[in-house]
Design a protein around this motif. Structure first.
Motif, PDB file in Angstrom:
ATOM      1  N   THR A  36       0.846  -0.526   0.404  1.00  0.00           N
ATOM      2  CA  THR A  36       0.002  -0.326  -0.312  1.00  0.00           C
ATOM      3  C   THR A  36       1.239   1.234   0.030  1.00  0.00           C
ATOM      4  O   THR A  36       0.172   2.536  -0.233  1.00  0.00           O
ATOM      5  CB  THR A  36      -0.881   0.287   0.989  1.00  0.00           C
ATOM      6  OG1 THR A  36      -0.423   0.204   2.219  1.00  0.00           O
ATOM      7  CG2 THR A  36      -1.988  -1.203   1.691  1.00  0.00           C
ATOM      8  N   SER A  37       1.932   1.333   0.101  1.00  0.00           N
ATOM      9  CA  SER A  37       2.566   2.091   0.239  1.00  0.00           C
ATOM     10  C   SER A  37       3.554   2.366  -0.973  1.00  0.00           C
ATOM     11  O   SER A  37       4.284   3.795  -1.189  1.00  0.00           O
ATOM     12  CB  SER A  37       4.108   1.773   1.866  1.00  0.00           C
ATOM     13  OG  SER A  37       4.745   1.512   1.610  1.00  0.00           O
ATOM     14  N   LEU A  38       3.440   1.257  -1.816  1.00  0.00           N
ATOM     15  CA  LEU A  38       4.813   1.659  -3.164  1.00  0.00           C
ATOM     16  C   LEU A  38       4.042   3.305  -4.291  1.00  0.00           C
ATOM     17  O   LEU A  38       4.343   3.474  -4.218  1.00  0.00           O
ATOM     18  CB  LEU A  38       4.896  -0.025  -3.816  1.00  0.00           C
ATOM     19  CG  LEU A  38       5.726  -0.822  -3.397  1.00  0.00           C
ATOM     20  CD1 LEU A  38       5.037  -2.168  -4.580  1.00  0.00           C
ATOM     21  CD2 LEU A  38       6.792  -0.070  -3.554  1.00  0.00           C
ATOM     22  N   ARG A  39       2.724   2.269  -3.677  1.00  0.00           N
ATOM     23  CA  ARG A  39       1.555   3.257  -4.670  1.00  0.00           C
ATOM     24  C   ARG A  39       2.246   4.982  -4.329  1.00  0.00           C
ATOM     25  O   ARG A  39       2.208   5.582  -5.054  1.00  0.00           O
ATOM     26  CB  ARG A  39       0.441   3.207  -4.220  1.00  0.00           C
ATOM     27  CG  ARG A  39      -0.954   3.646  -5.574  1.00  0.00           C
ATOM     28  CD  ARG A  39      -0.678   3.198  -6.312  1.00  0.00           C
ATOM     29  NE  ARG A  39      -1.824   4.151  -7.791  1.00  0.00           N
ATOM     30  CZ  ARG A  39      -1.841   4.125  -8.478  1.00  0.00           C
ATOM     31  NH1 ARG A  39      -0.806   3.858  -9.115  1.00  0.00           N
ATOM     32  NH2 ARG A  39      -3.192   4.435  -9.244  1.00  0.00           N
ATOM     33  N   GLY A  40       1.879   5.572  -2.982  1.00  0.00           N
ATOM     34  CA  GLY A  40       2.330   7.043  -2.907  1.00  0.00           C
ATOM     35  C   GLY A  40       4.050   6.665  -3.406  1.00  0.00           C
ATOM     36  O   GLY A  40       4.358   8.169  -4.491  1.00  0.00           O
TER      37      GLY A  40
END
Lengths: 275, 326
Positions: free
Chosen positions: A229-233
């Motif tokens: 989920t943090s990859l997206r940012g």
């Protein structure tokens, strides 16, 4: 007769289409992961011209997916081990030992099965914080064990109920203590159920995001799914690396699925068919 | 399998009311231990409790106790009024909050979409059971997304549903769209629910197939001999024979929608656009995690629990009624 055969194909074609729609998203993602950023921007659909591992490597090392992967592996392994141990102990006692309060305890554990995590997450977070367990590995393991234990106990109890009581009696007459019966007879006998329940629990824990978000706030302790989920940012402009991160998180599940599909399906339907 | 492949949906799948009774009956030991062990040591007599201790301790402290604590929290205040009794203030705040009202409206929408989410796997299972060409492959392929984490599914569909993504390109080819799947407040919730159904219909499919395996094949043969068409066979043979499985899938699908969409919402929309994709579970997370309002979050939790109870009780009522008819 010919009409019937025609009907079957009329149904089979859209079903094949749906099967394609089920597979395609992952194929698309894999293909994107193999492209360079430039290739992706120019044409995102064409087949990548070569199997390129740069993006996977970049996601693995630069973004910290390796760290998240390790975190997940450790937490899932410990959680599943404890779940199987506690679940089989309780299942054996509930299924094959006679004692006062047995049915009350069984019903209590059953009731816990119906409490969704979202309903108890706020007070649970406070209990864990008071115990100093937030942002620690034991804390997350304990949260997973608590979440999936009722399900595990329930399945192990129903499995041990099918083991003939004579086996237990015979082992007792041979001089085993209750603990001996559990350790030497019931644990090995429970192997098929333990594998099914173990695989399911491993999937649940590996795939979870909400419990992990709540229990492991610091970046270093992220599990793999929170990492995704943090990859997206971080990588919103480099989609191939983003897709690679997604693949890294999905591959272990795919492997498990390919080899243990039947087991998983059995676990899912264990409750539905017993009635 | 699933908040992961939906843990909660599978967790509840094994818990249908009826087989609980079956297990409860079956687990009664056929025979107690031989008499002579009664003189066994104290350690022996305590053994069942020792074996059960870890499980019971963990479940009581980390599942049952928090439930009580949470209801209690919901009647206390946040921030300045931390820990003070505030009566029903949190509930008043909750129902006045447009975001929570959207969340409840979306629950209503889920209830309306429920029959579709049950009918799709039901029909597909029927065809697979009737051995359409390729049925073995279909079974394996359809179940596969069910083991993927909602986070993975959400991340993949972020790419597929992008404004310039594959789906819009495909639709553009036949002259439709483009649709702003995740950016249009009127569309986003349907997009997310659609993805959820895509990811979980395999789970219900497997349950349906298990129901079919208990179906008497001679019924279908009889229908075939009588020249029944497929819709007639489904309506008069299959649906009545699978009533219990269908009810089971209804309840588990509803519970799955209420408790295992967090990952999708978190990755795909973050509750937006304009708060249009909020569900109670997401609201609870935001109030607890972002705004640090545990008491308000607890009130939302209690409301969610009541919704789940209503779903469960409705199931029992339906079962009772059909029980009387049969």
């Amino acid at each position: 007769m010919a009409g019937r055969r025609l009907t079957r194909w009329v149904v089979a074609v859209p079903m094949a289409g749906l099967a394609l729609a089920t597979i395609y998203p992952l194929v698309f993602t894999t293909n994107v992961a193999m492209k360079t950023r430039r290739e992706y921007i120019l044409d995102r659909f064409s087949l990548s011209d070569s199997l390129r591992w740069d993006n996977i490597a970049a996601a693995w090392t630069n973004v910290g997916m390796s760290r998240y992967f390790l975190n997940s592996a450790v937490v899932v392994t410990c959680s599943v081990a404890l779940l199987l141990l506690f679940g089989s102990m309780a299942g054996f006692a509930l299924a094959r030992l006679r004692f006062r309060g047995s049915s009350v305890l069984f019903l209590g554990i059953l009731a816990a099965l119906f409490i969704p995590f979202q309903v108890i997450m706020v007070p649970l977070a406070r209990i864990m914080a008071d115990a100093g367990l937030v942002d620690t590995y034991p804390g997350l393991v304990l949260a997973y064990v608590a979440q999936f234990l009722p399900f595990t106990v329930f399945l192990m109890t129903s499995y041990y109920s099918t083991v003939p009581a004579e086996i237990v009696d015979a082992a007792r007459i041979d001089g085993n203590t209750v603990y001996g019966v559990y350790w030497r007879i019931m644990l090995p006998l429970g192997a098929p159920a333990l594998v099914s329940v173990g695989v399911l629990n491993a999937l649940f824990c590996w795939n979870d995001v909400l419990i992990s978000l709540l229990m492991m706030p610091s970046a270093d302790h992220r599990t793999l799914m929170v990492g995704v989920t943090s990859l997206r940012g971080q990588y919103s402009d480099d989609i191939p690396v983003f897709a690679s991160g997604v693949l890294i998180a999905a591959v272990p599940v795919l492997v498990v699925y390919l080899f243990l599909q039947r087991r998983i399906a059995d676990g899912v339907t264990a409750g539905a068919t017993k009635g | 399998m699933p908040s992961g492949g939906s843990p909660s949906s599978v967790r509840t799948m094994v818990a249908e009311r009826d087989e609980v009774a079956v297990v409860a009956a079956a687990r009664r030991p056929g025979r107690p231990f031989p008499r002579r062990t009664r003189r066994g040591s104290r350690a022996e007599r305590l053994a069942p409790f020792v074996l059960l201790a870890p499980a019971v301790l963990i479940i009581v402290v980390l599942r049952l106790w928090p439930l009580v604590l949470g209801v209690n929290f919901s009647f206390t205040g946040d921030g300045d009024r931390n820990g003070m009794p505030v009566g029903l203030d949190n509930y008043a705040t909750l129902f006045a909050d447009p975001l929570f009202r959207t969340a409840l409206r979306n629950v209503g929408l889920l209830v309306l979409l429920l029959p579709v989410a049950v009918a799709i796997p039901g029909l597909l299972a029927t065809f697979i059971y009737l051995r359409v060409p390729g049925h073995r492959v279909f079974r394996g392929v359809y179940f596969f997304p069910a083991v993927l984490s909602p986070v993975i599914v959400g991340a993949i569909f972020n790419l597929l549903l992008a404004y310039d993504g594959p789906l819009n390109t495909l639709l553009g080819g036949v002259g439709i769209g483009p649709v702003d799947w995740l950016g249009d407040p009127d569309v986003a919730i349907f997009a997310v629910v659609g993805v959820h159904v895509w990811a979980t219909f395999g789970m219900a499919l497997v349950v349906f197939l298990a129901g079919f395996s208990a179906l008497d094949p001679s019924l279908l043969d009889a229908a075939k001999v009588d020249g029944a068409t497929l819709p007639q066979t489904i309506r008069h043979v299959i649906v009545p024979a699978l009533t219990r499985t269908i009810q089971f899938v209804f309840v588990t699908t509803m519970i799955g929608m209420l408790t295992s969409m967090f990952g999708l919402l978190f990755v795909m929309t973050g509750g937006g656009p304009e708060g249009s994709t909020y569900l109670p579970e997401y609201y609870i997370w935001v109030q607890q995690g972002q705004f640090n309002q545990p008491a308000l979050a607890s009130a939302a939790s209690s409301v969610l629990f009541v919704i789940m109870l209503v779903v469960g009780l409705a199931q029992i009522a339906v079962l009772r009624r059909t029980g009387r008819e049969v």
